[in-house]
Design an enzyme around this catalytic site. Structure first.
Site, PDB file in Angstrom:
ATOM      1  N   SER A   8       0.841  -1.198   0.000  1.00 52.41           N
ATOM      2  CA  SER A   8       0.000   0.000   0.000  1.00 52.41           C
ATOM      3  C   SER A   8       0.876   1.248   0.000  1.00 52.41           C
ATOM      4  CB  SER A   8      -0.903   0.015   1.234  1.00 52.41           C
ATOM      5  OG  SER A   8      -1.429   1.315   1.395  1.00 52.41           O
ATOM      6  N   HIS A  33      -1.173  -1.116  -4.278  1.00 51.41           N
ATOM      7  CA  HIS A  33      -2.478  -0.813  -3.685  1.00 51.41           C
ATOM      8  C   HIS A  33      -2.564   0.689  -3.403  1.00 51.41           C
ATOM      9  CE1 HIS A  33      -6.056  -1.979  -1.280  1.00 51.41           C
ATOM     10  NE2 HIS A  33      -5.668  -1.029  -0.427  1.00 51.41           N
ATOM     11  N   ASP A  35      -4.809   3.751  -1.772  1.00 48.95           N
ATOM     12  CA  ASP A  35      -5.881   4.034  -0.813  1.00 48.95           C
ATOM     13  C   ASP A  35      -6.374   5.463  -0.988  1.00 48.95           C
ATOM     14  OD1 ASP A  35      -6.108   1.627   0.825  1.00 48.95           O
ATOM     15  OD2 ASP A  35      -4.000   2.023   1.294  1.00 48.95           O
ATOM     16  N   MET A  37      -9.072   8.270   0.129  1.00 47.29           N
ATOM     17  CA  MET A  37      -9.960   8.586   1.266  1.00 47.29           C
ATOM     18  C   MET A  37     -10.530   9.980   1.095  1.00 47.29           C
ATOM     19  SD  MET A  37      -7.444   7.316   4.289  1.00 47.29           S
ATOM     20  CE  MET A  37      -6.556   5.755   4.167  1.00 47.29           C
ATOM     21  N   HIS A  66      -8.395   1.281  -4.049  1.00 48.54           N
ATOM     22  CA  HIS A  66      -9.338   1.051  -2.950  1.00 48.54           C
ATOM     23  C   HIS A  66      -9.972   2.381  -2.578  1.00 48.54           C
ATOM     24  CE1 HIS A  66      -9.642  -0.126   1.622  1.00 48.54           C
ATOM     25  NE2 HIS A  66     -10.842   0.026   1.062  1.00 48.54           N
ATOM     26  N   MET A  68     -12.137   4.560  -0.425  1.00 51.10           N
ATOM     27  CA  MET A  68     -12.810   4.753   0.862  1.00 51.10           C
ATOM     28  C   MET A  68     -13.506   6.102   0.815  1.00 51.10           C
ATOM     29  SD  MET A  68      -9.721   3.254   3.143  1.00 51.10           S
ATOM     30  CE  MET A  68      -8.601   3.357   1.770  1.00 51.10           C
ATOM     31  N   MET A 137     -11.556  -6.052   4.985  1.00 50.14           N
ATOM     32  CA  MET A 137     -10.773  -5.134   5.824  1.00 50.14           C
ATOM     33  C   MET A 137     -10.484  -5.807   7.166  1.00 50.14           C
ATOM     34  SD  MET A 137     -10.160  -2.531   4.011  1.00 50.14           S
ATOM     35  CE  MET A 137      -9.186  -1.758   5.299  1.00 50.14           C
ATOM     36  N   GLY A 142      -8.933   3.742   7.122  1.00 55.94           N
ATOM     37  CA  GLY A 142      -8.621   5.158   7.348  1.00 55.94           C
ATOM     38  C   GLY A 142      -7.156   5.423   7.637  1.00 55.94           C
ATOM     39  N   GLY A 144      -2.966   3.620   8.052  1.00 59.22           N
ATOM     40  CA  GLY A 144      -2.025   2.513   8.014  1.00 59.22           C
ATOM     41  C   GLY A 144      -1.515   2.230   9.417  1.00 59.22           C
ATOM     42  N   GLY A 145      -0.852   1.105   9.578  1.00 62.27           N
ATOM     43  CA  GLY A 145      -0.157   0.803  10.823  1.00 62.27           C
ATOM     44  C   GLY A 145      -1.033   0.444  12.008  1.00 62.27           C
ATOM     45  N   ASP A 175      -6.778  -6.616   3.865  1.00 65.82           N
ATOM     46  CA  ASP A 175      -6.125  -5.305   3.965  1.00 65.82           C
ATOM     47  C   ASP A 175      -6.105  -4.825   5.412  1.00 65.82           C
ATOM     48  OD1 ASP A 175      -5.206  -2.728   3.540  1.00 65.82           O
ATOM     49  OD2 ASP A 175      -6.911  -2.095   2.310  1.00 65.82           O
ATOM     50  N   GLY A 176      -4.891  -4.679   5.966  1.00 69.12           N
ATOM     51  CA  GLY A 176      -4.733  -4.074   7.287  1.00 69.12           C
ATOM     52  C   GLY A 176      -4.024  -4.965   8.278  1.00 69.12           C
ATOM     53  N   GLY A 177      -2.925  -4.447   8.824  1.00 68.14           N
ATOM     54  CA  GLY A 177      -2.226  -5.183   9.889  1.00 68.14           C
ATOM     55  C   GLY A 177      -1.528  -6.448   9.422  1.00 68.14           C
TER      56      GLY A 177
END
Ligand code: DX5
Ligand code: ZN
Length: 216
Positions: A8, A33, A35, A37, A66, A68, A137, A142, A144-145, A175-177
Site C-alpha cells: 500500500s 495498492h 488508498d 480517502m 481502494h 474509501m 478489511m 482510514g 495505516g499501521g 487489507d490491514g495489519g
C-alpha cells in the site's frame, strides 16, 4: 501458487514517491495498492487524481485502487483513466452495488467489493458471482499501521467456503495489519492477495520483506 502481495502506497514516503515506486518495480510485488480517502466515509484524507494519474508513467505493476469514499460511482470514469486494474468499492457505500459493479466492468476494470470489519460476508451471497475480488478489511479503514483484527481470519475462511460452494472465481484480498504472522494465518484460511503497508515500508529492507511474504 504464491500469495499475491500488494504493497500500500499509503505508507510510502511522499517526499520520495518516485524512489519508493521504483523500489516496488524492482521487487516481487504483484500489484500496487492505492488508498483513496475522502474524510467523510473514513476519518482521514489521503491522495487523489493528481498523484495517481502520474503513477502509470513510472510503473507497469497493476494498480489495485481502494476507494474509501462515499458515492464511488461518481468517479468510475476517472479511476478507469488512471489505468487501474481493480476498482474496490465498499459495500457500505453502495446501495446499488450491482449497478456499480456492472459499470466498473463496462469501463474495462475488474470490480471488487470491500467489507468493513463489522460487515458480514453473507451479505455477498447475491453479488459474489459478479465480482472479480472481495477485499476483507482487517482493520477499520482510514489509517495505516493499525493492529490486525483477529476475527478477520474466520471471515476469510467463511468467504472461502462460500466461493467454493457457489463455484465462484472471486479472489480474496485482505487489507490491514498484515505481517509475517497474520499473513500466514490468512493464507491458511484461503486468502489469495494481501495488502501490506506499514510492514513493508517500515522494514529495513522492503524488497526482502516482500520476497519473504511471497514465500509464506
Ligand atoms: C487502511 C488502508 C490500508 C492500509 C494498510 O485504511 O485501506 O490499505 O494502508 O496499512 P497497514 O498494512 O499498515 O495496516
Ligand atoms: Zn486499502
Amino acid at each position: 501458487m504464491s500469495v499475491i502481495i500488494a504493497p500500500s502506497l499509503l505508507s510510502a514516503n511522499f517526499l520520495h514517491l518516485e524512489r519508493d515506486i521504483e523500489m516496488l518495480n524492482r521487487s516481487e510485488a504483484d500489484w500496487i495498492h492505492l488508498d483513496i480517502m475522502d474524510g467523510v466515509f473514513v476519518p482521514n484524507i489521503s491522495f487523489g487524481f493528481p498523484v495517481i494519474n502520474r503513477l502509470k508513467e513510472i510503473t507497469n505493476k497493476p494498480l489495485d485502487t481502494h476507494l474509501m469514499i462515499v458515492q464511488p460511482e461518481k468517479f468510475i470514469n476517472e479511476i478507469a483513466a488512471t489505468g487501474s486494474t481493480y476498482m474496490n468499492v465498499h459495500l457500505e457505500t453502495c446501495p446499488h452495488l450491482h449497478r456499480v459493479v456492472q459499470q466498473i466492468r463496462q469501463k474495462g476494470m475488474k470490480p471488487a467489493v470491500t467489507l468493513n470489519p463489522h460487515t458480514p460476508v453473507n451479505l455477498l451471497e447475491d453479488i459474489l458471482c459478479d465480482v472479480d475480488m472481495v477485499l476483507i478489511m482487517s482493520v477499520n479503514p482510514g489509517f495505516g499501521g493499525q493492529k490486525f483484527i483477529e476475527h478477520s481470519v474466520q471471515k476469510v475462511a467463511r468467504l472461502k467456503e462460500m466461493i467454493l460452494r457457489k463455484n465462484a472465481s472471486a479472489l480474496i484480498e485482505v487489507d490491514g495489519g498484515v505481517n509475517f504472522e497474520t499473513a500466514k494465518k490468512l493464507i491458511d484460511a484461503g486468502a489469495d492477495a494481501l495488502v501490506a503497508g506499514n510492514f513493508v515500508f517500515s522494514s529495513e529492507n522492503p524488497i526482502e520483506t516482500i520476497r519473504q511474504l511471497k514465500q509464506l
